[in-house]
Design a protein around this motif. Structure first.
Motif, PDB file in Angstrom:
ATOM      1  N   HIS A  58     -25.342  -2.785   2.138  1.00  0.00           N
ATOM      2  CA  HIS A  58     -24.922  -2.340   3.541  1.00  0.00           C
ATOM      3  C   HIS A  58     -23.587  -2.354   3.950  1.00  0.00           C
ATOM      4  CE1 HIS A  58     -26.643  -0.943   7.892  1.00  0.00           C
ATOM      5  NE2 HIS A  58     -25.756  -0.156   7.231  1.00  0.00           N
ATOM      6  N   ASP A  59     -22.870  -1.435   3.047  1.00  0.00           N
ATOM      7  CA  ASP A  59     -21.235  -1.818   3.400  1.00  0.00           C
ATOM      8  C   ASP A  59     -20.649  -0.437   2.913  1.00  0.00           C
ATOM      9  OD1 ASP A  59     -18.780  -3.049   3.601  1.00  0.00           O
ATOM     10  OD2 ASP A  59     -19.318  -4.770   2.629  1.00  0.00           O
ATOM     11  N   SER A  60     -19.242  -0.521   2.931  1.00  0.00           N
ATOM     12  CA  SER A  60     -18.504   0.642   2.637  1.00  0.00           C
ATOM     13  C   SER A  60     -18.622   0.953   1.146  1.00  0.00           C
ATOM     14  CB  SER A  60     -17.190   0.735   2.913  1.00  0.00           C
ATOM     15  OG  SER A  60     -16.425  -0.382   1.947  1.00  0.00           O
ATOM     16  N   ILE A  61     -18.269   2.434   0.674  1.00  0.00           N
ATOM     17  CA  ILE A  61     -18.358   2.683  -0.909  1.00  0.00           C
ATOM     18  C   ILE A  61     -17.556   1.966  -1.663  1.00  0.00           C
ATOM     19  CG2 ILE A  61     -17.865   4.199  -2.600  1.00  0.00           C
ATOM     20  CD1 ILE A  61     -19.253   6.356  -0.677  1.00  0.00           C
ATOM     21  N   ALA A  62     -16.237   1.585  -0.900  1.00  0.00           N
ATOM     22  CA  ALA A  62     -15.237   0.882  -1.518  1.00  0.00           C
ATOM     23  C   ALA A  62     -15.701  -0.593  -2.191  1.00  0.00           C
ATOM     24  CB  ALA A  62     -13.836   1.006  -1.055  1.00  0.00           C
ATOM     25  N   ASN A  63     -16.310  -1.144  -0.842  1.00  0.00           N
ATOM     26  CA  ASN A  63     -16.602  -2.520  -1.164  1.00  0.00           C
ATOM     27  C   ASN A  63     -18.024  -2.687  -2.042  1.00  0.00           C
ATOM     28  OD1 ASN A  63     -14.543  -3.625   0.639  1.00  0.00           O
ATOM     29  ND2 ASN A  63     -15.992  -3.538   2.331  1.00  0.00           N
ATOM     30  N   ASN A  64     -18.460  -1.578  -2.081  1.00  0.00           N
ATOM     31  CA  ASN A  64     -19.693  -1.596  -3.043  1.00  0.00           C
ATOM     32  C   ASN A  64     -19.388  -1.542  -4.507  1.00  0.00           C
ATOM     33  OD1 ASN A  64     -22.898  -1.634  -2.110  1.00  0.00           O
ATOM     34  ND2 ASN A  64     -21.792  -0.594  -0.590  1.00  0.00           N
ATOM     35  N   ILE A  65     -18.277  -0.684  -4.830  1.00  0.00           N
ATOM     36  CA  ILE A  65     -17.728  -0.698  -6.188  1.00  0.00           C
ATOM     37  C   ILE A  65     -16.841  -1.794  -6.276  1.00  0.00           C
ATOM     38  CG2 ILE A  65     -16.013   0.548  -7.689  1.00  0.00           C
ATOM     39  CD1 ILE A  65     -16.553   3.183  -5.943  1.00  0.00           C
ATOM     40  N   ALA A  66     -16.111  -2.517  -5.404  1.00  0.00           N
ATOM     41  CA  ALA A  66     -15.495  -3.547  -5.402  1.00  0.00           C
ATOM     42  C   ALA A  66     -16.440  -4.673  -6.074  1.00  0.00           C
ATOM     43  CB  ALA A  66     -14.507  -3.964  -4.417  1.00  0.00           C
ATOM     44  N   VAL A  67     -17.740  -4.794  -5.662  1.00  0.00           N
ATOM     45  CA  VAL A  67     -18.662  -5.768  -6.257  1.00  0.00           C
ATOM     46  C   VAL A  67     -18.051  -6.187  -7.742  1.00  0.00           C
ATOM     47  CG1 VAL A  67     -21.023  -6.488  -6.836  1.00  0.00           C
ATOM     48  CG2 VAL A  67     -20.224  -5.516  -4.767  1.00  0.00           C
ATOM     49  N   GLY A  68     -17.834  -5.223  -8.542  1.00  0.00           N
ATOM     50  CA  GLY A  68     -17.600  -5.612  -9.862  1.00  0.00           C
ATOM     51  C   GLY A  68     -16.459  -6.035 -10.164  1.00  0.00           C
ATOM     52  N   SER A  69     -15.434  -6.429  -9.088  1.00  0.00           N
ATOM     53  CA  SER A  69     -14.419  -7.181  -9.318  1.00  0.00           C
ATOM     54  C   SER A  69     -13.642  -7.337  -7.948  1.00  0.00           C
ATOM     55  CB  SER A  69     -13.077  -6.331 -10.208  1.00  0.00           C
ATOM     56  OG  SER A  69     -11.702  -7.336 -10.333  1.00  0.00           O
ATOM     57  N   PRO A  70     -14.343  -8.496  -7.267  1.00  0.00           N
ATOM     58  CA  PRO A  70     -13.805  -8.777  -5.906  1.00  0.00           C
ATOM     59  C   PRO A  70     -12.377  -9.015  -5.847  1.00  0.00           C
ATOM     60  CG  PRO A  70     -15.641 -10.208  -6.461  1.00  0.00           C
ATOM     61  CD  PRO A  70     -15.139  -9.367  -7.839  1.00  0.00           C
ATOM     62  N   GLY A  71     -11.727  -8.285  -5.020  1.00  0.00           N
ATOM     63  CA  GLY A  71     -10.302  -8.342  -4.656  1.00  0.00           C
ATOM     64  C   GLY A  71      -9.538  -7.347  -5.170  1.00  0.00           C
ATOM     65  N   ALA A  72     -10.153  -6.361  -6.065  1.00  0.00           N
ATOM     66  CA  ALA A  72      -9.595  -5.302  -6.445  1.00  0.00           C
ATOM     67  C   ALA A  72      -8.730  -4.364  -5.703  1.00  0.00           C
ATOM     68  CB  ALA A  72     -10.728  -4.489  -7.607  1.00  0.00           C
ATOM     69  N   SER A  73      -7.662  -3.986  -6.124  1.00  0.00           N
ATOM     70  CA  SER A  73      -6.999  -2.943  -5.428  1.00  0.00           C
ATOM     71  C   SER A  73      -7.642  -1.638  -4.952  1.00  0.00           C
ATOM     72  CB  SER A  73      -5.578  -2.704  -5.999  1.00  0.00           C
ATOM     73  OG  SER A  73      -5.731  -1.834  -7.174  1.00  0.00           O
ATOM     74  N   ARG A  74      -7.139  -0.818  -4.114  1.00  0.00           N
ATOM     75  CA  ARG A  74      -7.968   0.316  -3.665  1.00  0.00           C
ATOM     76  C   ARG A  74      -7.554   1.401  -5.137  1.00  0.00           C
ATOM     77  NH1 ARG A  74      -9.876   3.254   0.652  1.00  0.00           N
ATOM     78  NH2 ARG A  74     -10.471   1.105   1.163  1.00  0.00           N
ATOM     79  N   GLU A  75      -6.426   1.272  -5.692  1.00  0.00           N
ATOM     80  CA  GLU A  75      -5.998   2.147  -6.660  1.00  0.00           C
ATOM     81  C   GLU A  75      -6.827   1.874  -8.079  1.00  0.00           C
ATOM     82  OE1 GLU A  75      -3.904   0.384  -4.932  1.00  0.00           O
ATOM     83  OE2 GLU A  75      -2.897   2.097  -4.035  1.00  0.00           O
ATOM     84  N   ALA A  76      -7.317   0.826  -8.095  1.00  0.00           N
ATOM     85  CA  ALA A  76      -8.107   0.238  -9.358  1.00  0.00           C
ATOM     86  C   ALA A  76      -9.610   0.691  -8.897  1.00  0.00           C
ATOM     87  CB  ALA A  76      -8.163  -1.163  -9.604  1.00  0.00           C
ATOM     88  N   ILE A  77     -10.052   0.829  -7.704  1.00  0.00           N
ATOM     89  CA  ILE A  77     -11.328   1.086  -7.287  1.00  0.00           C
ATOM     90  C   ILE A  77     -11.428   2.664  -7.545  1.00  0.00           C
ATOM     91  CG2 ILE A  77     -12.859   1.504  -5.447  1.00  0.00           C
ATOM     92  CD1 ILE A  77     -11.708  -1.306  -4.323  1.00  0.00           C
ATOM     93  N   ILE A  78     -10.353   3.481  -7.168  1.00  0.00           N
ATOM     94  CA  ILE A  78     -10.279   4.924  -7.278  1.00  0.00           C
ATOM     95  C   ILE A  78     -10.392   5.414  -8.919  1.00  0.00           C
ATOM     96  CG2 ILE A  78      -8.884   7.009  -6.879  1.00  0.00           C
ATOM     97  CD1 ILE A  78      -8.100   5.667  -4.205  1.00  0.00           C
ATOM     98  N   GLU A  79      -9.832   4.497  -9.736  1.00  0.00           N
ATOM     99  CA  GLU A  79      -9.572   4.899 -11.067  1.00  0.00           C
ATOM    100  C   GLU A  79     -10.933   4.610 -11.730  1.00  0.00           C
ATOM    101  OE1 GLU A  79      -8.265   6.159 -14.604  1.00  0.00           O
ATOM    102  OE2 GLU A  79      -7.217   6.146 -12.759  1.00  0.00           O
TER     103      GLU A  79
END
Length: 602
Positions: free
Chosen positions: A476-497
């Motif tokens: 129950h979080d944002s889409i960005a944070n849900n994707i960032a589970v794969g690499s905590p602390g990842a930049s927004r650019e890396a998440i978008i890629e």
């Protein structure tokens, strides 16, 4: 069926957790004892006013006694507040510690021992069972000690007038504070445990009903589920009623014993007065002291009403904490000797601090990946980075008595996509779980990058692997944070890629808040395909040399499947991919296809 623990055993284990806060517990016991003695001697001093006013006619003594009574009354309030503050501080501090311990235990038990386990019962343990322990820590441990100390003081005080009066007081305290609670505890312990277990099962049923609400409405099963829930609730209410009746019976016996003890003390002291072994002051003081000193033991007696459920909750929590995981995680420093000419013998896995330092170095991606892989596997190669793939050698594995894999072998070539096809239940998903070391093999071995996974630090093994499951869980979080589970602390650019590779970026950008959009509980605001693509984006963001995908495109249309498969094909030049799927279209991109049947491969 597992043998129940004794109440003493449960209490001993729970009390053992108090060790870090023992000094506060001792303070609570001292303050509580002093507070109760103040309350008791307030009534005794009132009796002394009668003695000195009516018999001795000592006006000066009365003023002194009244002054002392006022001081004691104020002290009683202060001491009681301080005792309660200490007890609740301990209780809430320990509840926080226990919650951390429970979540740590669950983390170690996952996923092998928790797969298929009753989730509602686990939720009940984490919430209501732990919360009930507040009663034990705030209203059980110190009251037992306070009752014992206060009763001991009063036995000596009353016995000072005559030893028979002291014996009577001791007997009364033991019956009210020990005999009755133990009797009530024995007859209600089994029902208390059944109540907590049924309560947990009701939680599971409610949770299950909420998750299956759409199906319940579609197939008109609402009335049936409602009746089943009502039946469970009635059963629980019936057990609660029986427990309440036991509580009422216990209170009746307690009040009867107090009444008999009080009149018994009066009769005994009058008899002793007739024998000129005690004075009028002794009659009045002993009787008032007896009547007014049952507070601590009554509080102890009342504990047995809720103690059955509290101890049942304690047993459930302790049982969870004491469960042994089926897969023991590997941590700490490990020395691994390798045979390759390009490897350095006896290279120790460096500490996590060094690991983090290397991660943050400004090396080229290839060099960083090479160094990181050396850390993860316990190797340090002085040649170029080459991931040597993964392998299962003569693996046999069974879930309890059901054999899933039988003398199974498979080699995953590095830099290639390996496809595994087969019917449901043939062991495809089990193979991926063994590679992740969610389970350990019964026979044979599984290796990653040339090392048996049972020798690789668990955290580092998971860093080497990206795992996409059939069902993607969203927090129950944002889409960005849900994707960032794969690499905590990842930049927004890396998440978008990563999202672009998973063919989910365009969909996200159409949402009102883009990547900051909340997905809702369990991801209910998204479709199955959208959740699946977020799970795939996590895997791309994790950027590990070994990618494990279990039916990754089962909920996707052909267009999105094609985009994701293209990304996988491009990624496979530097990674090793294992792809499990029923779709023939998915298998079109693999380099080698293996057919799995009855735990064997062809």
């Amino acid at each position: 069926m597992k043998k129940r623990r004794s109440a003493i055993s449960i209490m001993g284990s729970l009390i053992g957790l108090v060790k870090p806060l023992l000094h506060i517990m001792l303070a609570a016991i001292i303050l509580g004892t002093a507070g109760y003695l103040c309350a008791i001697f307030l009534t005794i001093l009132a009796g002394q006013v009668i003695v000195h006013g009516v018999i001795a006619r000592g006006a000066g003594s009365i003023k002194t006694i009244i002054t002392v009574m006022i001081i004691i009354a104020v002290l009683r309030g202060i001491l009681h507040y301080a005792e309660q503050y200490c007890n609740h501080f301990i209780a809430f501090k320990l509840l926080a510690i226990i919650r951390h311990k429970v979540f740590a235990a669950l983390r170690k038990l996952c996923p092998a021992k928790l797969e298929g386990r009753d989730k509602g019962n686990l939720i009940s343990i984490i919430t209501t069972d732990i919360e009930l322990l507040e009663v034990f820590y705030a209203h059980t441990i110190s009251p037992i000690a306070i009752a014992a100390l206060t009763s001991l003081v009063m036995v000596f005080f009353i016995g000072r007038y005559h030893w028979l009066a002291g014996i009577l007081a001791l007997a009364a305290y033991l019956v009210v504070g020990v005999v009755i609670p133990m009797w009530n505890g024995r007859r209600g312990s089994q029902m208390g445990m059944e109540f907590r277990t049924n309560f947990g099962e009701l939680n599971s049923f409610v949770l299950d009903s909420l998750r299956g609400l759409d199906e319940t409405i579609q197939y008109d099963q609402g009335e049936k589920r409602k009746e089943q829930m009502s039946e469970r609730s009635r059963s629980l209410a019936g057990m609660q009623e029986k427990l309440s009746k036991m509580e009422g019976t216990q209170r009746s016996f307690t009040n009867l014993v107090i009444l008999l003890a009080s009149f018994g003390m009066l009769a005994l002291t009058v008899w002793l007065y007739g024998k000129e072994e005690i004075g009028f002051e002794g009659i009045l003081t002993c009787t008032i002291a007896m009547m007014g000193s049952f507070g601590p033991v009554v509080a102890l007696s009342s504990l047995s009403n809720n103690l059955n459920q509290t101890l049942a909750s304690g047993e459930r929590v302790l049982s969870l904490l004491e469960e042994t995981p089926m897969v023991e995680e590997i941590s700490g420093n490990v020395d691994i000797r390798t045979d390759s000419d390009n490897e350095i013998s006896n290279t120790s896995i460096v500490s996590e601090n060094t690991d983090n330092d290397i991660r943050n170095q400004n090396n080229s991606p290839e060099k960083e990946k090479y160094i990181l892989r050396g850390i993860l596997t316990g190797r340090a190669k002085n040649s170029v980075n080459v991931f040597s793939g993964a392998e299962a050698q003569h693996v046999t594995f069974a879930y309890e008595n059901e054999t899933i894999l039988d003398d199974y072998s498979l080699k995953l070539e590095p830099g290639k996509i390996t496809g595994i096809h087969g019917a449901s239940g043939s062991g495809k998903s089990t193979l991926l779980k063994l590679l992740m070391r969610f389970w350990d093999v019964n026979q044979g071995s599984v290796s990653v990058d040339g090392e048996d996974i049972r020798k690789i630090q668990t955290r580092h093994l998971r860093d080497m692997e990206s795992y996409v499951t059939q069902e993607t869980h969203l927090f129950h979080d944002s889409i960005a944070n849900n994707i960032a589970v794969g690499s905590p602390g990842a930049s927004r650019e890396a998440i978008i890629e990563a999202a672009k590779k998973a063919s989910i970026h365009d969909f996200i950008m159409k949402l009102p808040k883009g990547y900051d959009t909340e997905v809702g509980e369990l991801g209910d605001t998204l479709s199955g395909g959208e959740k699946q693509r977020i799970g795939i984006a996590r895997a791309f963001l994790h950027d590990s040399p070994l990618i494990l995908m279990d039916e990754p495109t089962s909920n996707l249309d052909s267009l999105n499947e094609g985009i994701i498969l293209k990304s996988l094909r491009e990624a496979s030049e530097k990674k090793t991919v294992i792809l499990v799927s029923h779709r023939k279209s998915t298998m079109n991109i693999v380099d080698t296809v293996f057919e799995m049947k009855d735990g064997r491969i062809s």
